[in-house]
Structure formats: C-alpha cells, structure tokens
Design a protein around this motif. Structure first.
Motif, PDB file in Angstrom:
ATOM      1  N   ASP A 124      -0.106   0.054  -7.188  1.00 45.71           N
ATOM      2  CA  ASP A 124      -1.138  -0.665  -7.945  1.00 45.71           C
ATOM      3  C   ASP A 124      -1.053  -2.177  -7.749  1.00 45.71           C
ATOM      4  OD1 ASP A 124       1.116  -1.330  -9.401  1.00 45.71           O
ATOM      5  OD2 ASP A 124       0.465  -0.398 -11.276  1.00 45.71           O
ATOM      6  N   GLY A 125      -0.101  -2.627  -6.937  1.00 40.32           N
ATOM      7  CA  GLY A 125       0.034  -4.043  -6.650  1.00 40.32           C
ATOM      8  C   GLY A 125       0.946  -4.797  -7.596  1.00 40.32           C
ATOM      9  N   TYR A 126       1.442  -4.131  -8.635  1.00 40.44           N
ATOM     10  CA  TYR A 126       2.322  -4.796  -9.594  1.00 40.44           C
ATOM     11  C   TYR A 126       3.790  -4.623  -9.205  1.00 40.44           C
ATOM     12  CZ  TYR A 126      -1.381  -5.612 -13.041  1.00 40.44           C
ATOM     13  OH  TYR A 126      -2.501  -6.054 -13.698  1.00 40.44           O
ATOM     14  N   TYR A 127       4.565  -5.642  -9.559  1.00 45.08           N
ATOM     15  CA  TYR A 127       6.018  -5.547  -9.518  1.00 45.08           C
ATOM     16  C   TYR A 127       6.507  -5.158 -10.909  1.00 45.08           C
ATOM     17  CZ  TYR A 127       6.158  -7.978  -5.001  1.00 45.08           C
ATOM     18  OH  TYR A 127       5.992  -8.335  -3.683  1.00 45.08           O
ATOM     19  N   TYR A 128       7.333  -4.106 -10.974  1.00 46.12           N
ATOM     20  CA  TYR A 128       7.905  -3.650 -12.231  1.00 46.12           C
ATOM     21  C   TYR A 128       9.384  -4.014 -12.256  1.00 46.12           C
ATOM     22  CZ  TYR A 128       3.566  -1.138 -12.959  1.00 46.12           C
ATOM     23  OH  TYR A 128       2.245  -0.839 -13.137  1.00 46.12           O
ATOM     24  N   PHE A 129       9.822  -4.560 -13.377  1.00 43.64           N
ATOM     25  CA  PHE A 129      11.187  -5.064 -13.481  1.00 43.64           C
ATOM     26  C   PHE A 129      11.884  -4.490 -14.698  1.00 43.64           C
ATOM     27  CE2 PHE A 129      14.136  -8.130 -15.419  1.00 43.64           C
ATOM     28  CZ  PHE A 129      15.034  -8.311 -14.384  1.00 43.64           C
ATOM     29  N   LEU A 176      11.123  -3.338 -20.084  1.00 45.70           N
ATOM     30  CA  LEU A 176      10.299  -3.264 -18.882  1.00 45.70           C
ATOM     31  C   LEU A 176       9.254  -4.358 -18.924  1.00 45.70           C
ATOM     32  CD1 LEU A 176       9.845  -1.488 -16.319  1.00 45.70           C
ATOM     33  CD2 LEU A 176       8.254  -0.123 -17.685  1.00 45.70           C
ATOM     34  N   ARG A 177       8.974  -4.937 -17.766  1.00 47.44           N
ATOM     35  CA  ARG A 177       7.875  -5.901 -17.635  1.00 47.44           C
ATOM     36  C   ARG A 177       7.235  -5.716 -16.272  1.00 47.44           C
ATOM     37  NH1 ARG A 177      11.122 -11.596 -17.651  1.00 47.44           N
ATOM     38  NH2 ARG A 177      12.616 -10.404 -18.883  1.00 47.44           N
ATOM     39  N   ARG A 178       6.032  -6.265 -16.105  1.00 45.32           N
ATOM     40  CA  ARG A 178       5.382  -6.202 -14.803  1.00 45.32           C
ATOM     41  C   ARG A 178       4.560  -7.459 -14.578  1.00 45.32           C
ATOM     42  NH1 ARG A 178       0.091  -2.140 -14.695  1.00 45.32           N
ATOM     43  NH2 ARG A 178      -1.207  -3.369 -16.107  1.00 45.32           N
ATOM     44  N   ALA A 179       4.319  -7.756 -13.299  1.00 43.46           N
ATOM     45  CA  ALA A 179       3.502  -8.910 -12.935  1.00 43.46           C
ATOM     46  C   ALA A 179       2.934  -8.681 -11.544  1.00 43.46           C
ATOM     47  CB  ALA A 179       4.326 -10.194 -12.970  1.00 43.46           C
ATOM     48  N   ALA A 180       1.860  -9.385 -11.243  1.00 40.02           N
ATOM     49  CA  ALA A 180       1.214  -9.230  -9.941  1.00 40.02           C
ATOM     50  C   ALA A 180       1.998  -9.914  -8.826  1.00 40.02           C
ATOM     51  CB  ALA A 180      -0.203  -9.783  -9.996  1.00 40.02           C
ATOM     52  N   THR A 181       2.862 -10.856  -9.189  1.00 35.71           N
ATOM     53  CA  THR A 181       3.712 -11.530  -8.207  1.00 35.71           C
ATOM     54  C   THR A 181       5.135 -11.590  -8.721  1.00 35.71           C
ATOM     55  OG1 THR A 181       3.386 -13.754  -9.107  1.00 35.71           O
ATOM     56  CG2 THR A 181       1.759 -12.979  -7.489  1.00 35.71           C
ATOM     57  N   LEU A 182       6.075 -11.739  -7.804  1.00 39.26           N
ATOM     58  CA  LEU A 182       7.459 -11.899  -8.218  1.00 39.26           C
ATOM     59  C   LEU A 182       7.653 -13.169  -9.031  1.00 39.26           C
ATOM     60  CD1 LEU A 182       9.156 -10.826  -4.890  1.00 39.26           C
ATOM     61  CD2 LEU A 182       9.477  -9.696  -7.099  1.00 39.26           C
ATOM     62  N   GLU A 183       6.943 -14.229  -8.614  1.00 39.14           N
ATOM     63  CA  GLU A 183       7.088 -15.515  -9.299  1.00 39.14           C
ATOM     64  C   GLU A 183       6.603 -15.455 -10.742  1.00 39.14           C
ATOM     65  OE1 GLU A 183       6.921 -16.136  -4.937  1.00 39.14           O
ATOM     66  OE2 GLU A 183       5.713 -15.004  -6.375  1.00 39.14           O
ATOM     67  N   ALA A 184       5.723 -14.501 -11.054  1.00 40.29           N
ATOM     68  CA  ALA A 184       5.194 -14.377 -12.415  1.00 40.29           C
ATOM     69  C   ALA A 184       6.062 -13.501 -13.311  1.00 40.29           C
ATOM     70  CB  ALA A 184       3.766 -13.822 -12.369  1.00 40.29           C
ATOM     71  N   LEU A 185       7.043 -12.817 -12.750  1.00 42.88           N
ATOM     72  CA  LEU A 185       7.870 -11.920 -13.566  1.00 42.88           C
ATOM     73  C   LEU A 185       8.629 -12.621 -14.683  1.00 42.88           C
ATOM     74  CD1 LEU A 185       9.395  -9.326 -11.061  1.00 42.88           C
ATOM     75  CD2 LEU A 185       7.917  -8.834 -13.018  1.00 42.88           C
ATOM     76  N   PRO A 186       9.192 -13.819 -14.463  1.00 39.95           N
ATOM     77  CA  PRO A 186       9.964 -14.438 -15.549  1.00 39.95           C
ATOM     78  C   PRO A 186       9.160 -14.652 -16.827  1.00 39.95           C
ATOM     79  CG  PRO A 186      10.443 -15.524 -13.484  1.00 39.95           C
ATOM     80  CD  PRO A 186       9.298 -14.598 -13.212  1.00 39.95           C
ATOM     81  N   ALA A 213       4.670  -9.305  -1.160  1.00 43.66           N
ATOM     82  CA  ALA A 213       3.346  -8.806  -1.524  1.00 43.66           C
ATOM     83  C   ALA A 213       2.582  -8.260  -0.325  1.00 43.66           C
ATOM     84  CB  ALA A 213       2.549  -9.913  -2.206  1.00 43.66           C
ATOM     85  N   ASP A 214       2.801  -8.835   0.858  1.00 43.08           N
ATOM     86  CA  ASP A 214       2.124  -8.334   2.056  1.00 43.08           C
ATOM     87  C   ASP A 214       2.879  -7.197   2.724  1.00 43.08           C
ATOM     88  OD1 ASP A 214       4.275  -9.568   3.265  1.00 43.08           O
ATOM     89  OD2 ASP A 214       3.094 -11.050   4.352  1.00 43.08           O
ATOM     90  N   GLY A 215       4.015  -6.808   2.153  1.00 41.06           N
ATOM     91  CA  GLY A 215       4.806  -5.712   2.689  1.00 41.06           C
ATOM     92  C   GLY A 215       5.590  -6.050   3.936  1.00 41.06           C
ATOM     93  N   GLY A 216       5.544  -7.299   4.375  1.00 42.10           N
ATOM     94  CA  GLY A 216       6.148  -7.656   5.655  1.00 42.10           C
ATOM     95  C   GLY A 216       7.580  -8.138   5.587  1.00 42.10           C
TER      96      GLY A 216
END
Length: 313
Positions: free
Chosen positions: A21-26, A38-48, A264-267
């Motif tokens: 779904d594009g989210y990172y789950y932490f 549990l938390r989630r965000a669309a980017t790693l930088e937004a997780l904090p 995010a780009d899987g690369g």
C-alpha cells in the motif's frame, strides 16, 4: 541515500516493513516493555512524527504479563501478524529471563485499526528461553527463524529454523543453524539472537546479533545459496568476523538487532538497527532506554555480498 540517525529515539529491536500500500510500518521494543506499539507513514522520514497506536498491552498477570520484547510485523496470506516475546515476570531463573514467543493477528486492511487477536504461544518443541522470531517465504515454503536456549549446551541463545505449517505453528522439528562460538559472540553473554532475512543475488542471508547489549553488541552473517535446502545446516556459511559493529569515531555503539526494508522506489536495500551514542551506561544496559532506531543503505560487492560499512550518524 543517507539518513539522519538516530531516526527514532528510544526504540530498540526495530522492525520496519514496507507494504504494497506504499506505507512503511514500524514497531519496536518500547522502554517500558509493557505493550506493542505500531505506527505507519508514507516515507521513512515521516515515521518519527507519525502517531502511534498501542495494538496490544500486557495483561496484569500471566505468561505474557512482563518484558514485552522485539515485536515484528509481517503480512502473510491476507492477514497481518506480529511475533513477539514475553515473560510471566522479571524473575531470572538459571541465569535467564523466562521469555517464550507469541503471535497476534488481524485481518484489517490497516493494522493500526485492528482488532488484534492473540493466537497464543509458538511451540518449538523445547520449553526454554526463546525470543526474536522472524519469518520469511522462500521457494513456496514459509520458514520461522528465532533464538532459543538449549539447556544441554553452553550459551544463552542459539539460532534455529523450522518450516511453518501456519503463520503461528511450526511444521517440523527445528534445526539449529548457529551457536555462539567466536570470541566476538561471547562477550558478556554467549548470544546469537535477533535474526533477519534478506534474499538477494542468488543467496539467502541471515544477519544476527551477538554478545551483551552494550558497546560489545555486534552483527554476524549466515548465508546459503538460494537453491540449497535452508533446513540443512551444511547449506549455511557463517562469517568468522562480525559484519557490523561499534564505531567510536562516530559515537555509535552496539549496533544490532536489525531488520531490512527498501527505499520508496524499491531500488535500495536498507538496514534498520538500534544503537546507542555513548558507552557509560548506569546500571544494567537492559533498562537503559537509549537504544535508538537507525537506518542506512546497504552496499553490495561485485560478488553479491552485503557491505554494511560503518554505522552512520
């Protein structure tokens, strides 16, 4: 690709999973060891800054009432699972806490919404200190990898693998893959724990952590060819030296208990781990809250080996 570390303060044993779904789950161990967050965000930088949800709290008594450690979140066959370890108390018996491994499940599209049900304890066939479970699928079979004490041999914990009948049940007798044997694995405690799996470049890699959880904590590596039988210990090669450890120049100490995720780009493959920024710990390191979640990119050698380099600030 670089990150400002620590990414998330005071979260040990971190697990970051990027879903379809594009989210990172932490999720991670919280300093109080009393719940699963549990938390989630669309980017790693937004997780904090992402809001946290307590999906499960330890009951006031019973087998899972104390020392909630190392939750991991997985999405398997349309449902979310969290593996974690818990103890009935903080009592130490025969030199060890009394942890066993448990599983939660929800079929909610967003796991933060729940509800979560407890599926119970994972029975490994050996009733002893056990923790740090992870799971991976390979060539049509799902496997469970974890750390456990064998009362018959020296050491605090060894690494085991078993095929899974369901996401909460083992399908065969476990096989030991690694035990503490090198000098760097037996500093303070004889430990192999915190396994994490990455399949790349024709190999199955299992990282793990060794020694006491202070600045001596470090990571080792097991690897097997992708076409080998992962249940055969002879398939695996173990690194004779740690592949990731403390760096005094950068003031990063005791990196370990990692998971893997991707950009995010899987690369770009990313390693997620915890570390401290000082060594002068007052009291037992277990109760020190300053194991922080960190993230950095993995490099790859020409022959397909992961290169973790030095921990980054």
């Amino acid at each position: 690709m670089s990150f400002h570390n620590p990414l998330i303060p005071q979260r040990a044993d971190p697990c970051i999973y990027r879903h379809t779904d594009g989210y990172y789950y932490f999720t991670a161990s919280v300093p109080e060891y009393d719940r699963i967050e549990l938390r989630r965000a669309a980017t790693l930088e937004a997780l904090p800054a992402a809001p946290t949800v307590d999906i499960w709290r330890a009951p006031p008594s019973g087998a899972t009432s104390s020392l909630i450690w190392a939750p991991e979140i997985h999405y398997i066959d349309g449902a979310w699972y969290v593996y974690f370890a818990a103890a009935p108390s903080r009592e130490i018996v025969d030199g060890l806490f009394q942890h066993r491994m448990y599983v939660l499940r929800t079929t909610a599209a967003n796991p933060l919404d729940g509800p979560w049900e407890t599926l119970g304890r994972v029975d490994t066939g050996l009733d002893s200190f056990s923790l740090d479970a992870t799971s991976f699928a390979h060539r049509g079979q799902r496997y469970y990898v974890w750390a456990q004490k064998d009362p018959a041999i020296t050491g605090n914990s060894n690494l085991y693998i078993a095929p899974m009948k369901t996401p909460w049940q083992l399908g065969a007798t476990p096989v030991m893959l690694s035990k503490p044997e090198f000098d760097w694995e037996i500093q303070g405690f004889w430990v192999n724990e915190g396994p994490s799996v990455l399949i790349r470049h024709g190999k199955v890699f299992i990282t793990y952590s060794a020694s006491a959880t202070d600045e001596r904590y470090c990571m080792g590596l097991l690897q097997a060819p992708v076409d080998a039988d992962p249940l055969d210990p002879a398939s695996w090669t173990k690194s004779a030296q740690p592949v990731f450890g403390s760096c005094a120049e950068r003031e990063v100490y005791g990196p370990g208990h990692n998971s893997f995720t991707v950009s995010a780009d899987g690369g770009t493959d990313l390693i997620v781990y915890h570390a401290r920024n000082y060594t002068e710990i007052v009291g037992d390191p277990l109760w020190n809250p300053d194991r922080h979640t960190c993230v950095q990119a993995i490099d790859w050698s020409a022959d397909g080996q992961p290169v973790f380099g030095l921990p980054q600030r």
